[in-house]
Enzyme design. Structure first.
Site, PDB file in Angstrom:
ATOM      1  N   GLY A  35       0.826  -1.206   0.000  1.00  0.00           N
ATOM      2  CA  GLY A  35       0.000   0.000   0.000  1.00  0.00           C
ATOM      3  C   GLY A  35       0.860   1.255   0.000  1.00  0.00           C
ATOM      4  O   GLY A  35       2.089   1.178  -0.099  1.00  0.00           O
ATOM      5  N   ASP A  56       0.343  -8.790   0.981  1.00  0.00           N
ATOM      6  CA  ASP A  56      -0.658  -7.848   0.455  1.00  0.00           C
ATOM      7  C   ASP A  56      -1.532  -8.599  -0.550  1.00  0.00           C
ATOM      8  O   ASP A  56      -1.039  -9.466  -1.275  1.00  0.00           O
ATOM      9  CB  ASP A  56       0.045  -6.667  -0.235  1.00  0.00           C
ATOM     10  CG  ASP A  56      -0.820  -5.432  -0.298  1.00  0.00           C
ATOM     11  OD1 ASP A  56      -0.439  -4.407   0.292  1.00  0.00           O
ATOM     12  OD2 ASP A  56      -1.891  -5.479  -0.944  1.00  0.00           O
ATOM     13  N   ASN A  57      -2.793  -8.284  -0.583  1.00  0.00           N
ATOM     14  CA  ASN A  57      -3.673  -8.944  -1.568  1.00  0.00           C
ATOM     15  C   ASN A  57      -3.992  -8.025  -2.748  1.00  0.00           C
ATOM     16  O   ASN A  57      -4.824  -8.355  -3.587  1.00  0.00           O
ATOM     17  CB  ASN A  57      -4.974  -9.435  -0.906  1.00  0.00           C
ATOM     18  CG  ASN A  57      -5.832  -8.279  -0.426  1.00  0.00           C
ATOM     19  OD1 ASN A  57      -5.458  -7.123  -0.557  1.00  0.00           O
ATOM     20  ND2 ASN A  57      -6.994  -8.600   0.124  1.00  0.00           N
ATOM     21  N   GLY A  61      -3.328  -1.956  -2.399  1.00  0.00           N
ATOM     22  CA  GLY A  61      -1.924  -1.749  -2.764  1.00  0.00           C
ATOM     23  C   GLY A  61      -1.674  -2.101  -4.217  1.00  0.00           C
ATOM     24  O   GLY A  61      -2.588  -2.483  -4.939  1.00  0.00           O
ATOM     25  N   SER A  99      -5.471  -2.856   5.134  1.00  0.00           N
ATOM     26  CA  SER A  99      -6.857  -2.372   5.196  1.00  0.00           C
ATOM     27  C   SER A  99      -7.132  -1.508   3.975  1.00  0.00           C
ATOM     28  O   SER A  99      -6.218  -0.888   3.429  1.00  0.00           O
ATOM     29  CB  SER A  99      -7.074  -1.511   6.449  1.00  0.00           C
ATOM     30  OG  SER A  99      -8.351  -0.927   6.426  1.00  0.00           O
ATOM     31  N   TYR A 172     -14.906   1.109   8.238  1.00  0.00           N
ATOM     32  CA  TYR A 172     -13.509   1.472   8.515  1.00  0.00           C
ATOM     33  C   TYR A 172     -13.356   1.931   9.966  1.00  0.00           C
ATOM     34  O   TYR A 172     -12.544   1.394  10.719  1.00  0.00           O
ATOM     35  CB  TYR A 172     -13.089   2.581   7.558  1.00  0.00           C
ATOM     36  CG  TYR A 172     -11.637   2.985   7.629  1.00  0.00           C
ATOM     37  CD1 TYR A 172     -10.626   2.111   7.227  1.00  0.00           C
ATOM     38  CD2 TYR A 172     -11.268   4.261   8.062  1.00  0.00           C
ATOM     39  CE1 TYR A 172      -9.291   2.489   7.271  1.00  0.00           C
ATOM     40  CE2 TYR A 172      -9.939   4.652   8.093  1.00  0.00           C
ATOM     41  CZ  TYR A 172      -8.954   3.763   7.694  1.00  0.00           C
ATOM     42  OH  TYR A 172      -7.636   4.150   7.728  1.00  0.00           O
ATOM     43  N   LYS A 176     -11.489  -0.292  12.791  1.00  0.00           N
ATOM     44  CA  LYS A 176     -10.246   0.146  13.450  1.00  0.00           C
ATOM     45  C   LYS A 176     -10.443   0.225  14.960  1.00  0.00           C
ATOM     46  O   LYS A 176      -9.525  -0.101  15.732  1.00  0.00           O
ATOM     47  CB  LYS A 176      -9.812   1.507  12.903  1.00  0.00           C
ATOM     48  CG  LYS A 176      -9.324   1.484  11.457  1.00  0.00           C
ATOM     49  CD  LYS A 176      -7.946   0.865  11.318  1.00  0.00           C
ATOM     50  CE  LYS A 176      -7.379   0.975   9.912  1.00  0.00           C
ATOM     51  NZ  LYS A 176      -6.124   0.217   9.746  1.00  0.00           N
ATOM     52  N   THR A 202      -2.121  11.552   5.372  1.00  0.00           N
ATOM     53  CA  THR A 202      -0.721  11.478   4.950  1.00  0.00           C
ATOM     54  C   THR A 202      -0.689  11.485   3.423  1.00  0.00           C
ATOM     55  O   THR A 202      -1.603  10.972   2.782  1.00  0.00           O
ATOM     56  CB  THR A 202      -0.090  10.190   5.524  1.00  0.00           C
ATOM     57  OG1 THR A 202      -0.175  10.258   6.954  1.00  0.00           O
ATOM     58  CG2 THR A 202       1.377  10.041   5.141  1.00  0.00           C
TER      59      THR A 202
END
Ligand code: UDP
Length: 328
Positions: A35, A56-57, A61, A99, A172, A176, A202
């Protein structure tokens, strides 16, 4: 690799030089490592001499983010889902980032988002028990705070949140929040050295490269729109705020949180505390790219937080964290 990325990775590595001995030859499992933030995290670890296994799937990402690492002797990639991934390897550190992270995907990949954070976190914590890890970092989010009132801006870690458990961001946000509770439960029962970071907005290279046109986050989308000279799509009146942290500052903060002593069980905000309206961000992008784009006002998505700005005094005190890169 892009020269900007190369220079930025050098900057992260220079900042983390004091941690080199803690990282070199240690084995790290990074879920969600292809990701945006995950791939930068892997880059820094590989440069610092860690043995990195990235899982990672590719739901979020991208192969593009890690292709350059595939030839490195100390990097291994496993394309798998955190729900089904198995391994016999023993890891010193586990970093669970996997995620969905883009708001418009929360409803489209709703069950996957919930599963990666709830069941996925549980599985990674079970692996942490089996591996007797030195550190377990869970990447939580500012979304656990929901839509805080003005008196809780900037938002400290002690604020409990104002979150809709039955809205478009719920998969989400609540995923979390549940994951944080899992971390606490495993810490209490099995003494797992968990550390939780609440990541605020970010940005940087690799943000939303796959999704920029349709689903992208504001920063990537605005830059893309400005360069293509199409209107910048501002949601609502644009008076909602965010605070944007550059990726190098974020990754340095994450690694410090994982590696500094005496921080087990801590929850720490990491982000930049310079708050800006989305409208000002759009204008700034138009100005910096010297674009002829106009702004197009579109409806504000439901439950879009009105203000978001981290209180980073804990990160400053505990990690010596200090975001170096200004928005401009
Ligand atoms: N936003 C916008 N135009 C876009 C995409 C996002 O005005 O094309 C707004 C969005 O409504 C939110 C802010 O920009 O208020 C940041 O959205 P983003 O999707 O980047 O992430 P969020 O902070 O909401 O998780």
């Amino acid at each position: 690799m892009d020269t900007i990325i190369q220079q930025d990775i050098k900057r992260i590595v220079a900042e983390l030089n004091p941690f080199k001995e803690k990282i070199r030859n240690k084995s790290f499992l990074v879920t969600g490592g292809a990701g945006f933030i995950g791939s930068w995290f892997c880059d820094a670890l590989v440069e610092l001499g860690a043995n990195v296994t990235c899982v990672d799937n590719f739901s979020n990402g991208s192969e593009e983010h890690i292709n350059h690492l595939m030839q490195k002797g100390n990097f291994k990639f496993i394309q798998a889902d955190v729900l089904s991934f198995t391994t016999d390897e023993i890891f010193d550190y586990i970093v669970h980032m996997a995620s969905i992270a883009s708001p418009l995907s929360f409803s489209e990949l709703s069950i996957e988002t919930l599963d990666a954070n709830t069941l996925g976190t549980r599985r990674m914590l079970e692996l942490a028990v089996k591996n007797k890890v030195k550190g377990f970092l869970f990447t939580s989010t500012s979304e656990v705070y929901g839509d805080p009132p003005d008196e809780n801006i900037p938002t400290p870690e002690t604020y409990y949140g104002y979150v809709n458990s039955y809205g478009p961001r719920a998969t989400y946000d609540e995923g979390k929040r549940c994951a944080e509770a899992y971390c606490l439960a495993f810490r209490n029962r099995f003494n797992i050295p968990t550390r939780i970071v609440r990541i605020f907005n970010t940005y940087g290279p690799r943000l939303d490269t796959k999704q920029t046109s349709q689903y992208g986050r504001a920063m990537a989308k605005f830059i893309h729109q400005a360069l293509k000279r199409v209107p910048l799509t501002v949601y609502g009146d644009g008076k909602q705020t965010r605070s944007f942290c550059y990726i190098t500052d974020q990754v340095a903060g994450l690694l410090k949180l994982l590696l500094l002593p005496n921080l087990d069980g801590e929850v720490v905000n990491i982000g930049n505390d310079q708050e800006i309206t989305i409208l000002d961000l759009a204008d700034k992008v138009i100005k910096i790219t010297n674009s002829k784009s106009e702004k197009q006002f579109l409806p504000l998505p439901k439950d879009d937080p009105r203000r978001r700005c981290p209180d980073i005094s804990k990160a400053r005190k505990f990690l010596g964290f200090n975001p170096h890169v200004s928005l401009d």
